[in-house]
Design an enzyme around this catalytic site. Structure first.
Site, PDB file in Angstrom:
ATOM      1  CG  ASP A  88      31.358  43.340  36.442  1.00 55.61           C
ATOM      2  OD1 ASP A  88      32.585  43.457  36.262  1.00 55.61           O
ATOM      3  OD2 ASP A  88      30.865  42.492  37.225  1.00 55.61           O
ATOM      4  CD  GLU A 152      36.061  40.956  40.140  1.00 60.01           C
ATOM      5  OE1 GLU A 152      36.796  40.394  40.951  1.00 60.01           O
ATOM      6  OE2 GLU A 152      35.201  41.783  40.516  1.00 60.01           O
TER       7      GLU A 152
HETATM    8  N1  BES Z   1      38.645  44.580  43.064  1.00 61.22           N
HETATM    9  C1  BES Z   1      37.982  43.682  43.935  1.00 61.22           C
HETATM   10  C2  BES Z   1      38.936  42.817  44.741  1.00 61.22           C
HETATM   11  C3  BES Z   1      39.905  43.543  45.623  1.00 61.22           C
HETATM   12  C4  BES Z   1      39.568  44.731  46.271  1.00 61.22           C
HETATM   13  C5  BES Z   1      41.139  43.004  45.818  1.00 61.22           C
HETATM   14  C6  BES Z   1      40.499  45.373  47.069  1.00 61.22           C
HETATM   15  C7  BES Z   1      42.047  43.627  46.648  1.00 61.22           C
HETATM   16  C8  BES Z   1      41.722  44.836  47.263  1.00 61.22           C
HETATM   17  C9  BES Z   1      37.032  42.800  43.133  1.00 61.22           C
HETATM   18  O1  BES Z   1      36.273  43.556  42.235  1.00 61.22           O
HETATM   19  C10 BES Z   1      36.059  42.149  44.068  1.00 61.22           C
HETATM   20  O2  BES Z   1      35.292  42.846  44.674  1.00 61.22           O
HETATM   21  N2  BES Z   1      36.086  40.821  44.173  1.00 61.22           N
HETATM   22  C11 BES Z   1      35.124  40.102  44.952  1.00 61.22           C
HETATM   23  C12 BES Z   1      35.114  38.661  44.600  1.00 61.22           C
HETATM   24  C13 BES Z   1      34.193  38.300  43.462  1.00 61.22           C
HETATM   25  C14 BES Z   1      34.258  36.795  43.226  1.00 61.22           C
HETATM   26  C15 BES Z   1      32.789  38.739  43.681  1.00 61.22           C
HETATM   27  C16 BES Z   1      35.474  40.201  46.413  1.00 61.22           C
HETATM   28  O3  BES Z   1      36.650  40.305  46.779  1.00 61.22           O
HETATM   29  O4  BES Z   1      34.543  40.124  47.211  1.00 61.22           O
HETATM   30 MN    MN Z   2      37.422  44.883  41.185  1.00 59.61          MN
HETATM   31 MN    MN Z   3      34.627  44.528  43.435  1.00 58.15          MN
END
Ligand code: BES
Ligand code: MN
Ligand code: MN
Length: 456
Positions: A88, A152
């Site tokens: 996603d 995710e």
């Molecule tokens: N891939 C990201 C997280 C990420 C990005 C980790 C860059 C380290 C470096 C992930 O898809 C993401 O965006 N996670 C969200 C949290 C989620 C609970 C919506 C975030 O970090 O905001």
């Molecule tokens: Mn991600």
């Molecule tokens: Mn992300």
């Protein structure tokens, strides 16, 4: 049998075409309008897993978006690697800020521009192609399980139940996730920690209806003004978070650990230029690397209320809103922090308004080990592929399921990310360098090789 580099050279165009096909699906999990595209994406991923040589491939339904599972068990006595990723993507708006349409992948200057290019389609697809290489060239030294989810970006709310119900099927020795950043192609790195998340929405209500701002303004508190004041009070003069108890559980790093962290190459001038700011900002007493890695934050993600349409309307709004997220570090706990926020925010509301705090999803922070054989294998693989030893860093983003895997499956994760912080994740013009994509496909089989060797 081909070496991985020979295989990449002769299949490069197809590897790119397949990724482009994957990127063309607008698999936006936040918007239910794309439900059908989500299902198509899941089926596409399942098809590609089969073609690459996976068995027992299944598009597993959940209460939300399906999880794609597939595996290849070569020999039960070998170690098992579970690859996690997400198909996603974030919404693409504001659309007008994209130079080329988000779901029509385009190459410019060796970079693939598309929503999901780096987060996470381009990154998890490297695993499918590396797996294809290993199965077709008799080079698979570990059992592999794939779990590619579709929620995710909206908090993985159905993944916990799936993991709990499928403990045996998901059993593994290490989880590998490519969904984080590295420093650069010249300086590989491995993230060794992710921040947790506490996300809330606040609603401030003043009068029981919108009012003429000439007739009532100046006599009745404006909820937008009050909300702005309340938000401004959440940081003190040192830019530290002014919620009592907020820092109580924060693990402070030793001087030695902080020095090591700050050794990572970081060009503050280039950082400012890239972002178009004259100065950086943040908690007094900490460097930018520390502020984005080992310190918690509180950020307003959205703020609205009153009239925001074209032209002018003289109105004193009845309500104002904000979406606020807090990034958490060990040993903060998302539920505890959400509760602290709620109590504090409701407590500071002046009597002229009513304040409501509604929690959204949360997630726990994690630190991944740097002395495990999986970490050593990742280090060796990156060193061989990049001709340079990777350095450990702490990531600012969140992948809440990493903590969940630890709790439910008792296994640790290796964050083998190949993105760059400047890839415009969640932002217009998201990109992923072709060079990073191909390097990832080259590095993954080396990880499998060293992980199997070191496991003996
Ligand atoms: N891939 C990201 C997280 C990420 C990005 C980790 C860059 C380290 C470096 C992930 O898809 C993401 O965006 N996670 C969200 C949290 C989620 C609970 C919506 C975030 O970090 O905001
Ligand atoms: Mn991600
Ligand atoms: Mn992300």
């Amino acid at each position: 049998m081909l070496t991985v580099n020979e295989y990449i050279q002769s299949n490069k165009d197809r590897f790119l075409e397949e990724l482009f096909a994957l990127l063309r699906f607008p698999s936006i999990s936040a918007d239910s309008k794309y439900k059908d595209d989500i299902l198509k994406t899941a089926n596409f991923v399942a098809e590609k897993l089969k073609e690459a040589g996976a068995n027992n491939v299944e598009v597993c339904p959940t209460a939300g978006n399906p999880i794609v599972y597939g595996e290849k068990i070569v020999d039960p006595s070998l170690p098992t690697v579970l690859v996690y990723g997400h198909y996603d993507v974030q919404p693409a708006d504001p659309l007008e800020l994209w130079d080329t349409p988000p779901f029509e992948p385009t190459i410019r200057n060796g970079k693939i521009y598309a929503r999901g290019a780096a987060d996470d389609k381009g990154q998890f697809y490297m695993h499918i192609k590396a797996f294809e290489y290993m199965t077709k060239n008799n080079a698979l030294s570990c059992n592999v399980k794939f779990m590619i989810e579709g929620e995710e970006e909206v908090g993985s709310s159905n993944l916990g139940a799936f993991v709990k119900a499928n403990k045996e099927r998901l059993k593994n020795d290490v989880i590998v996730i490519s969904d984080t950043s590295m420093i650069s192609l010249e300086q590989p790195s491995l993230e060794t920690g992710l921040r947790g998340l506490s996300y809330v929405e606040v609603e401030v209500t003043g009068p029981n209806r919108d009012l003429h701002s000439g007739v009532y303004g100046g006599a009745i508190a404006n909820p937008a003004t009050i909300l702005a004041k309340l938000i401004a009070s959440l940081h003190d003069e040192n830019n530290h978070i002014a919620i009592p108890g907020f820092y109580d559980d924060v693990v402070e790093l030793s001087q030695k650990e902080r020095e090591a962290l700050n050794k990572a190459p970081f060009d503050i001038e280039a950082y400012k230029t890239d972002l178009g700011v004259d100065e950086v900002w943040g908690g007094k007493g900490y460097t930018t690397i520390e502020r984005t890695g080992i310190r918690p934050t509180l950020e307003v993600n959205g703020l609205w209320g009153g009239y925001i349409g074209e032209g002018a309307k003289t109105v004193l709004p009845s309500k104002a809103y904000a979406k606020i997220s807090m990034r958490l570090v060990p040993n903060q706990n998302s539920e505890k922090i959400t509760q602290l926020f709620k109590t504090h925010f409701e407590g500071i509301a002046p009597p002229y308004v009513k304040v409501k705090v509604t929690p959204h999803h949360g997630g726990e922070p994690v630190v991944t080990p740097t002395d495990s054989i999986a970490y050593l294998a990742a280090e060796k693989a990156l060193e061989e592929a990049f001709n340079k030893k990777p350095i450990p860093t702490r990531g600012g983003g969140s992948i809440p399921i990493v903590a969940l895997f630890e709790k439910e499956l008792h296994v640790k994760t290796v964050l083998l990310g190949f993105g760059l912080d400047s890839d415009n994740l969640h932002s217009p013009n998201e990109k992923y360098d072709i060079a990073n994509y191909l390097k990832g496909i080259e590095t993954i089989p080396l990880f499998f090789k060293y992980y199997a060797e070191l496991s003996k």
